[in-house]
Design a protein around this motif. Structure first.
Motif, PDB file in Angstrom:
ATOM      1  N   ASP A 294     -22.678  13.742 -13.506  1.00  0.00           N
ATOM      2  CA  ASP A 294     -22.868  15.162 -13.823  1.00  0.00           C
ATOM      3  C   ASP A 294     -21.920  15.580 -14.946  1.00  0.00           C
ATOM      4  N   SER A 295     -20.677  15.167 -14.826  1.00  0.00           N
ATOM      5  CA  SER A 295     -19.683  15.506 -15.849  1.00  0.00           C
ATOM      6  C   SER A 295     -19.982  14.815 -17.172  1.00  0.00           C
ATOM      7  N   TRP A 296     -20.445  13.549 -17.109  1.00  0.00           N
ATOM      8  CA  TRP A 296     -20.802  12.802 -18.325  1.00  0.00           C
ATOM      9  C   TRP A 296     -21.929  13.503 -19.079  1.00  0.00           C
ATOM     10  N   GLN A 297     -22.923  13.981 -18.344  1.00  0.00           N
ATOM     11  CA  GLN A 297     -24.038  14.673 -18.981  1.00  0.00           C
ATOM     12  C   GLN A 297     -23.558  15.967 -19.645  1.00  0.00           C
ATOM     13  N   GLU A 298     -22.652  16.681 -19.005  1.00  0.00           N
ATOM     14  CA  GLU A 298     -22.100  17.888 -19.608  1.00  0.00           C
ATOM     15  C   GLU A 298     -21.297  17.550 -20.860  1.00  0.00           C
ATOM     16  N   ARG A 299     -20.522  16.479 -20.801  1.00  0.00           N
ATOM     17  CA  ARG A 299     -19.715  16.086 -21.950  1.00  0.00           C
ATOM     18  C   ARG A 299     -20.605  15.729 -23.141  1.00  0.00           C
ATOM     19  N   LYS A 300     -21.718  15.094 -22.890  1.00  0.00           N
ATOM     20  CA  LYS A 300     -22.623  14.720 -23.984  1.00  0.00           C
ATOM     21  C   LYS A 300     -23.204  15.945 -24.686  1.00  0.00           C
ATOM     22  N   ARG A 301     -23.234  17.076 -24.016  1.00  0.00           N
ATOM     23  CA  ARG A 301     -23.772  18.299 -24.623  1.00  0.00           C
ATOM     24  C   ARG A 301     -22.721  19.047 -25.439  1.00  0.00           C
ATOM     25  N   ASP A 302     -21.444  18.760 -25.221  1.00  0.00           N
ATOM     26  CA  ASP A 302     -20.395  19.416 -26.007  1.00  0.00           C
ATOM     27  C   ASP A 302     -20.597  19.108 -27.485  1.00  0.00           C
ATOM     28  N   THR A 303     -20.367  20.081 -28.335  1.00  0.00           N
ATOM     29  CA  THR A 303     -20.600  19.889 -29.770  1.00  0.00           C
ATOM     30  C   THR A 303     -19.304  19.594 -30.517  1.00  0.00           C
ATOM     31  N   ILE A 304     -19.453  18.821 -31.582  1.00  0.00           N
ATOM     32  CA  ILE A 304     -18.353  18.493 -32.473  1.00  0.00           C
ATOM     33  C   ILE A 304     -18.860  18.579 -33.907  1.00  0.00           C
ATOM     34  N   VAL A 305     -17.948  18.590 -34.856  1.00  0.00           N
ATOM     35  CA  VAL A 305     -18.318  18.448 -36.254  1.00  0.00           C
ATOM     36  C   VAL A 305     -18.128  16.984 -36.622  1.00  0.00           C
ATOM     37  N   HIS A 306     -19.224  16.315 -36.977  1.00  0.00           N
ATOM     38  CA  HIS A 306     -19.137  14.893 -37.296  1.00  0.00           C
ATOM     39  C   HIS A 306     -18.203  14.698 -38.484  1.00  0.00           C
ATOM     40  N   PRO A 307     -17.209  13.797 -38.380  1.00  0.00           N
ATOM     41  CA  PRO A 307     -16.193  13.665 -39.439  1.00  0.00           C
ATOM     42  C   PRO A 307     -16.730  13.195 -40.779  1.00  0.00           C
ATOM     43  N   PHE A 308     -17.883  12.530 -40.800  1.00  0.00           N
ATOM     44  CA  PHE A 308     -18.443  12.065 -42.068  1.00  0.00           C
ATOM     45  C   PHE A 308     -19.538  12.997 -42.579  1.00  0.00           C
ATOM     46  N   LEU A 309     -20.460  13.377 -41.707  1.00  0.00           N
ATOM     47  CA  LEU A 309     -21.560  14.239 -42.125  1.00  0.00           C
ATOM     48  C   LEU A 309     -21.145  15.691 -42.291  1.00  0.00           C
ATOM     49  N   LYS A 310     -20.063  16.085 -41.610  1.00  0.00           N
ATOM     50  CA  LYS A 310     -19.594  17.474 -41.620  1.00  0.00           C
ATOM     51  C   LYS A 310     -20.639  18.428 -41.039  1.00  0.00           C
ATOM     52  N   GLU A 311     -21.430  17.926 -40.105  1.00  0.00           N
ATOM     53  CA  GLU A 311     -22.427  18.727 -39.420  1.00  0.00           C
ATOM     54  C   GLU A 311     -22.071  18.815 -37.941  1.00  0.00           C
ATOM     55  N   LYS A 312     -22.446  19.927 -37.325  1.00  0.00           N
ATOM     56  CA  LYS A 312     -22.184  20.111 -35.898  1.00  0.00           C
ATOM     57  C   LYS A 312     -23.279  19.412 -35.094  1.00  0.00           C
ATOM     58  N   ILE A 313     -22.870  18.511 -34.193  1.00  0.00           N
ATOM     59  CA  ILE A 313     -23.814  17.766 -33.362  1.00  0.00           C
ATOM     60  C   ILE A 313     -23.230  17.652 -31.950  1.00  0.00           C
TER      61      ILE A 313
END
Length: 343
Positions: A294-313
């Motif tokens: 359950d926690s893993w699935q929630e973590r996968k939904r957290d967003t970050i800014v990709h360090p190379f693409l500079k896009e939020k995913i």
């Protein structure tokens, strides 16, 4: 950009997954436990000994839904794959590169630089966030050693020497991993990385979620047309998805190690969530697996800014983005492969 869908986890040991129209239906005996539309999921992880119907397996294969089977105790058994979607020209380039020591070394360097960079970042973050609760000097020494190993990678001239550097660096990293555990230290003691079988709760969690991450990486590679069985760092071996293991190296620390540490420190998991066998093997209990996934699935939904693409995913798309970047690098669309280097 690919959209992150849900992953269905089935933990009930005697559950059976069937197909009803466009839905995956989970049943226990005659009782329906759940009904999930196929278009909303990208993967199914089944921990039931009864498995799934041939019609569901066929539907998953047609739709590109990754279906993986585990034993009720968490050991990976098999996966179902549909029609090969590989691009023949891309795969021919991949195979030629795997036979070229110089090109393989170049890519392997990138994977390991990413791994050591992210491992170092995990240690540095612990000193920053928990400086009063950890042995800062010990973590700083290990971090400095990882930094030296990164510099040494640029000078290595063979895959064997690279593997030696990686092995020594991993030993340094896991040598201080216990410092990151802040709660239930008496039960979650970590002495060394032990794989087969895991003999303590921390290794049990690491082994399970490294397997899950490898499965995600294999699906990501297949999705961009690459062959997950032919790698550059890990040697070819029948039945081993070497390229999946290559790709996940840079993601281990930031996706799995951080997740396991957070699960302990944030009390998502506790010592009662494990089964201890007479053989010395330690496994997650059913309740423990449910809480962690359950926690893993929630973590996968957290967003970050990709360090190379500079896009939020979302975090869950990171393997897919890295697989896409690897395919572009192999085709010559990019000057080298950019590893995922998070901070």
């Amino acid at each position: 950009m690919r959209h992150l869908l849900n992953t269905l986890y089935v933990f009930t040991e005697d559950a059976y997954i069937g197909l009803d129209g466009e839905n995956a239906v989970i049943r226990q005996n005659e009782k329906e436990l759940g009904r999930i539309p196929l278009h909303t999921i990208e993967g199914i992880l089944c921990f039931s000994y009864r498995g799934a119907s041939p019609s569901l397996m066929g539907a998953c294969a047609e739709r590109g839904i990754a279906l993986s089977f585990f034993s009720p105790k968490g050991r990976y058994l098999a996966g179902v794959h549909g029609e090969d979607r590989g691009n023949v020209l891309l795969r021919k380039t991949q195979y030629a590169c795997s036979e070229d020591d110089a090109r393989s070394l170049e890519l392997a360097r990138s994977f390991i630089i990413g791994k050591l960079y992210n491992s170092r970042w995990v240690l540095e973050r612990a000193t920053r966030d928990h400086g009063m609760r950890v042995d800062v000097e010990r973590l700083k020494l290990a971090s400095a050693a990882l930094g030296s190993s990164i510099a040494e990678i640029g000078r290595c001239d063979s895959l064997d020497s690279l593997r030696g550097i990686e092995g020594e660096a991993a030993s340094r990293y896991f040598g201080v991993f216990d410092e990151l555990i802040l709660r239930h230290k008496e039960s979650f003691t970590f002495e060394a990385r032990r794989r087969r079988p895991p003999t303590d709760p921390v290794n049990a969690m690491l082994s399970l979620f490294y397997t899950v991450l490898a499965t995600d990486c294999a699906a990501a590679l297949e999705g961009v047309g690459l062959d997950p069985y032919v790698g550059f760092l890990h040697a070819d071996r029948p039945g081993r998805k070497s390229l999946s293991l290559d790709l996940m190296e840079e993601l281990r620390a930031v996706m799995v190690d951080r997740f396991v540490i957070s699960a302990i420190n944030n009390r998502i998991i506790d010592p009662t969530c494990f089964d201890y066998r007479e053989s010395g093997e330690v496994r997650l209990s059913d309740d423990g697996r449910r809480a962690l996934f359950d926690s893993w699935q929630e973590r996968k939904r957290d967003t970050i800014v990709h360090p190379f693409l500079k896009e939020k995913i979302p975090w869950g798309l990171v393997p897919h983005v890295q697989a896409l970047l690897l395919a572009r690098a192999l085709r010559g669309d990019m000057d080298g492969y950019p590893p995922f280097m998070w901070k």
